[in-house]
Every structure is written in structure tokens, then in C-alpha cells.
Design a protein around this motif. Sequence first.
Motif: not given
Length: 273
Positions: A40-52, A69-76, A104-108
Amino acid sequence: MTTPLAKIMHALAVLLLSLPAVAGNLSFRLSLTGSQLTVINQGDSTAFYPAAYRLLPDGNWEQLKEANGAPAELSDGASLLFIWPDTRPLEQMSELERMQPVMVRFFDQAGVGFGQISFFHAAPAANRALTAAYVNGKLQIKPPDGGSSIRASWVLWPQEEGIKPIQLPIRYEHHQPPALRIDWQHQGSIPFQLDTGAGQPAAILIHETGQGYSMQLVPGGGLQGKEQRAAWLDATPKLYAASLIALVFGVTAMVMQFLRRPRAATKTGSAKT
């Protein structure tokens, strides 16, 4: 021709635009139920291309498959499901596996890659920590002294290359080197050095001792986010104060000049009459 009022408005605009921007933060809450990992993204920004990823006994990070499936974005506030492949009882796992390390890896939004390491069963904090810090851009860990019970140490870190990759066409691909095990008997008295990337992220040391495993947190090199700021934004508070005072004096002088100009024009007109 620029009027004094336009100069004032320009100076105020520069002052407002020079205020430091408040960057968003990204962090994740994890839960593991049977063969399902929830992120769960508990920040205040979107994580792009997240992977675990989960840590294997040999130190490699195994990427987990997405359940839907793999989403391109994981919003807050949004969540993502992964398949957890190992449902063995903890008693059948090695001591390192029992901690169940997950990354958990991601791009800003700028395309910079980051990572977060979590444990479902973390080892206790180390009673005697090793001397570890960033020196000349590399993580340096000094060997334990003669009276220490630390025989070996695992080094876990999220590789962070900073902003250098975004100077080229961005490839949203995660690259995470394996965790490293240091055998201090073979290492000898030479400090261990590791390149964790230009971002100099925080690292985790898992020490193997005669009494079991313990954990030590190593702070990052302080560059996370800073290297994306202009150098002048990191000026000292005294420089900020001096600049602000100079700006106030400059604006005041322009206001006084603007207020005096009509009066001076009237006196000139009277003398010609």
C-alpha cells in the motif's frame, strides 16, 4: 522601458519562486497473508512502475509476480497485490529467510529510482554496532574489534543511482545488485567498501553472532533529494538572511523612487511657467 512598479513586481515574483519546494514523500506499508503480499502506498505522491522483491538465502533478490498485472502507476492510498511463492513454516527456513526481507522498488515522477527495504520478522537491534558511514561516496564498514562476537555481516541496500540516469532517455527498468555477505575473518583488518549508487541510500547490516542475528541501520549519505536541488538552494541560513535584507532594501528604494517621481515632475512644470 521597465517602470519602477514592474521592477517591484518582478522582484517579488523572484522572491516567491526562490522559496524551497516541498517535495512529496513515498513509503509503503506491507502485509503478508498466505501466498499474497499486499503493498500500500501510504505516501502523498505517485510511485511509477513499482516492483517487489524477496531476499533469497544466497543474497539474490527475487522479483515477485503481480497478482493482477503490473500497473504503471501506484497513486497515494492505492494498493498492489503480489504472489508470495514461499509458504513454508518459518521453522523450516534459514535464519535469514525467517526475517522475510522485502524490497519495494519504484520511480518517482522525474524518473529517479528508489527502493524501500522492510522485514516481517526483523532481528533485534545490535548491542555493539560496527563503524559504518559513507566516505568519498562509498559505504565503508570497519571490521569488528577483537572482542566482538560478530563473525559475518550481510549488507542490504536499495541501489540508488540518483539523477544521472535521467540525463539519458529513461528506461523504467529496475537494477538491484544482490545483498553481500562479509566474512570478517577473511576480510581481515581492511575496511569493506561498497558502491551503493550516487544516491548514497541508507543501508542495513545483519550481523551473524554466536548468539544469533542482530541488525544495524546505517544512515544514508544525505544526498537523497538534495542532488536534485540547485546548489544555491543549499546556502546557509545567514546567506538567505543577507539576501532577503538586500532584497527588502532594494524594493524599498524602488518604492520611494516611484513615490517621489510625480512630485519632482510637478516642481519642474512650475518652474517653466
